[in-house]
Design a protein around this motif. Structure first.
Motif, mmCIF file in Angstrom:
data_model
loop_
_atom_site.group_PDB
_atom_site.id
_atom_site.type_symbol
_atom_site.label_atom_id
_atom_site.label_comp_id
_atom_site.label_asym_id
_atom_site.label_seq_id
_atom_site.Cartn_x
_atom_site.Cartn_y
_atom_site.Cartn_z
ATOM 1 N N ASP A 57 -7.070 2.466 -15.937
ATOM 2 C CA ASP A 57 -7.174 1.693 -17.109
ATOM 3 C C ASP A 57 -7.484 0.384 -16.619
ATOM 4 O OD1 ASP A 57 -6.817 0.121 -19.184
ATOM 5 O OD2 ASP A 57 -5.555 1.307 -20.421
ATOM 6 N N SER A 58 -8.782 0.054 -16.287
ATOM 7 C CA SER A 58 -9.162 -1.209 -15.764
ATOM 8 C C SER A 58 -8.674 -2.678 -16.332
ATOM 9 C CB SER A 58 -10.310 -1.126 -15.101
ATOM 10 O OG SER A 58 -11.552 -0.945 -16.055
ATOM 11 N N LYS A 59 -8.681 -2.535 -17.883
ATOM 12 C CA LYS A 59 -8.415 -3.602 -18.753
ATOM 13 C C LYS A 59 -6.936 -4.137 -18.625
ATOM 14 C CE LYS A 59 -12.088 -2.276 -22.004
ATOM 15 N NZ LYS A 59 -12.558 -1.702 -23.125
ATOM 16 N N SER A 60 -6.046 -3.024 -18.411
ATOM 17 C CA SER A 60 -4.740 -3.514 -18.570
ATOM 18 C C SER A 60 -3.864 -3.237 -17.270
ATOM 19 C CB SER A 60 -3.881 -2.656 -19.403
ATOM 20 O OG SER A 60 -3.881 -1.424 -19.429
ATOM 21 N N SER A 61 -4.228 -2.644 -16.494
ATOM 22 C CA SER A 61 -3.656 -2.203 -15.080
ATOM 23 C C SER A 61 -4.186 -3.456 -14.176
ATOM 24 C CB SER A 61 -3.841 -1.126 -14.611
ATOM 25 O OG SER A 61 -3.177 0.002 -15.240
ATOM 26 N N LYS A 62 -3.353 -3.718 -12.950
ATOM 27 C CA LYS A 62 -3.722 -4.782 -12.291
ATOM 28 C C LYS A 62 -3.553 -4.253 -10.841
ATOM 29 C CE LYS A 62 -1.971 -8.783 -12.871
ATOM 30 N NZ LYS A 62 -0.949 -9.919 -12.873
ATOM 31 N N ILE A 63 -4.588 -4.365 -10.031
ATOM 32 C CA ILE A 63 -4.639 -3.858 -8.519
ATOM 33 C C ILE A 63 -4.587 -5.302 -7.719
ATOM 34 C CG2 ILE A 63 -5.730 -2.655 -6.913
ATOM 35 C CD1 ILE A 63 -5.565 -0.813 -8.695
ATOM 36 N N LYS A 64 -3.518 -5.371 -7.146
ATOM 37 C CA LYS A 64 -3.169 -6.615 -6.403
ATOM 38 C C LYS A 64 -3.758 -6.012 -4.700
ATOM 39 C CE LYS A 64 0.681 -8.676 -8.220
ATOM 40 N NZ LYS A 64 2.159 -9.326 -8.424
ATOM 41 N N LYS A 65 -3.539 -4.916 -4.396
ATOM 42 C CA LYS A 65 -4.133 -4.359 -3.305
ATOM 43 C C LYS A 65 -3.995 -2.866 -3.062
ATOM 44 C CE LYS A 65 -3.239 -4.429 1.927
ATOM 45 N NZ LYS A 65 -2.375 -4.883 2.943
ATOM 46 N N LEU A 66 -5.103 -2.320 -2.743
ATOM 47 C CA LEU A 66 -4.971 -0.836 -2.724
ATOM 48 C C LEU A 66 -6.022 -0.589 -1.570
ATOM 49 C CD1 LEU A 66 -4.457 2.189 -3.736
ATOM 50 C CD2 LEU A 66 -6.090 1.876 -5.319
ATOM 51 N N THR A 67 -5.616 0.024 -0.412
ATOM 52 C CA THR A 67 -6.361 0.547 0.627
ATOM 53 C C THR A 67 -6.499 2.189 0.534
ATOM 54 O OG1 THR A 67 -5.626 -1.345 2.206
ATOM 55 C CG2 THR A 67 -6.461 0.599 3.057
ATOM 56 N N LEU A 68 -7.533 2.571 0.549
ATOM 57 C CA LEU A 68 -7.658 3.857 0.622
ATOM 58 C C LEU A 68 -8.296 4.449 1.842
ATOM 59 C CD1 LEU A 68 -9.662 4.076 -3.061
ATOM 60 C CD2 LEU A 68 -7.321 4.988 -2.517
ATOM 61 N N LYS A 69 -7.665 5.620 2.016
ATOM 62 C CA LYS A 69 -8.096 6.683 3.039
ATOM 63 C C LYS A 69 -8.345 7.917 2.671
ATOM 64 C CE LYS A 69 -7.341 8.096 7.981
ATOM 65 N NZ LYS A 69 -6.414 7.723 9.004
ATOM 66 N N LEU A 70 -9.341 8.638 2.586
ATOM 67 C CA LEU A 70 -9.655 9.699 1.921
ATOM 68 C C LEU A 70 -10.460 10.845 2.953
ATOM 69 C CD1 LEU A 70 -10.716 8.489 -1.712
ATOM 70 C CD2 LEU A 70 -8.548 9.481 -1.200
ATOM 71 N N ASN A 71 -9.850 11.917 3.090
ATOM 72 C CA ASN A 71 -10.452 12.998 4.201
ATOM 73 C C ASN A 71 -10.296 14.313 3.340
ATOM 74 O OD1 ASN A 71 -11.217 11.375 6.363
ATOM 75 N ND2 ASN A 71 -9.086 11.412 6.650
ATOM 76 N N GLY A 72 -11.546 14.539 2.349
ATOM 77 C CA GLY A 72 -11.404 15.869 1.671
ATOM 78 C C GLY A 72 -12.051 15.626 0.460
ATOM 79 N N SER A 73 -12.159 16.902 -0.344
ATOM 80 C CA SER A 73 -12.968 16.685 -1.646
ATOM 81 C C SER A 73 -12.168 17.203 -2.931
ATOM 82 C CB SER A 73 -14.323 17.702 -1.220
ATOM 83 O OG SER A 73 -15.017 17.406 -0.257
ATOM 84 N N ASN A 74 -12.649 17.041 -4.045
ATOM 85 C CA ASN A 74 -12.248 17.340 -5.365
ATOM 86 C C ASN A 74 -10.693 16.740 -5.434
ATOM 87 O OD1 ASN A 74 -14.584 18.764 -6.017
ATOM 88 N ND2 ASN A 74 -14.074 20.136 -4.489
#
Length: 162
Positions: free
Chosen positions: A28-45
């Motif tokens: 919910d990008s209108k009301s939630s706040k991302i201060k920092k998020l580092t993503l590491k993704l290995n996989g699908s679905n």
């Protein structure tokens, strides 16, 4: 709902690694706040959901495997690291839950569920496995089997608890 390619344009989100297909990110990008998020993704679905009015400051959110889910409820304040390894596993964080400098590890296709209105102090570590096997020398069987972890609603966990 964003594909992971689309969220690369959002502020304060960076990719450490992104391998796989059909991974989705719902926020919910209108009301939630991302201060920092580092993503590491290995996989699908895999699917990551962040509901309304939540504040996220995650040094590392790492998913390794297929068909996994990470769900952060509404009105949460989350700081720490979240790691999920395996297939068809989940980490579920209930509404109004807060934690600071917490480490969650759902390993060996097991899941973590944290209820609503929980508070976890800094240094708390929750793991489904200790990440190494202890073998009974008599039977040859593993003694420390990974298990799901569930924390009920309205629980407070103090500093540095494991």
């Amino acid at each position: 709902i964003f594909t992971l390619r689309e969220i690369q344009s959002l502020k304060n989100i960076e990719f450490n690694e992104n391998k796989g297909e059909n991974n989705t990110f719902e926020i919910d990008s209108k009301s939630s706040k991302i201060k920092k998020l580092t993503l590491k993704l290995n996989g699908s679905n895999n699917k990551i959901t962040i509901n309304q009015n939540s504040t996220i400051n995650i040094s590392l959110l790492h998913i390794e495997g297929e068909k996994n889910q990470i769900h952060i409820g509404s009105n949460c304040k989350i700081t720490g690291n979240i790691v999920l390894k395996g297939n068809n596993a989940s980490i579920f964080i209930g509404d109004y839950t807060t934690f600071k400098k917490v480490y969650l590890l759902a390993d060996e296709s097991k899941s973590i569920k944290i209820g609503k209105d929980c508070m976890l102090s800094s240094g708390v570590m929750i793991r489904t496995s200790d990440s190494h096997s202890i073998i009974d020398l008599t039977t040859g069987k593993r003694k420390n089997i990974a298990e799901d972890v569930e924390i009920k609603n309205h629980v407070w966990i103090g500093m540095n608890a494991v």
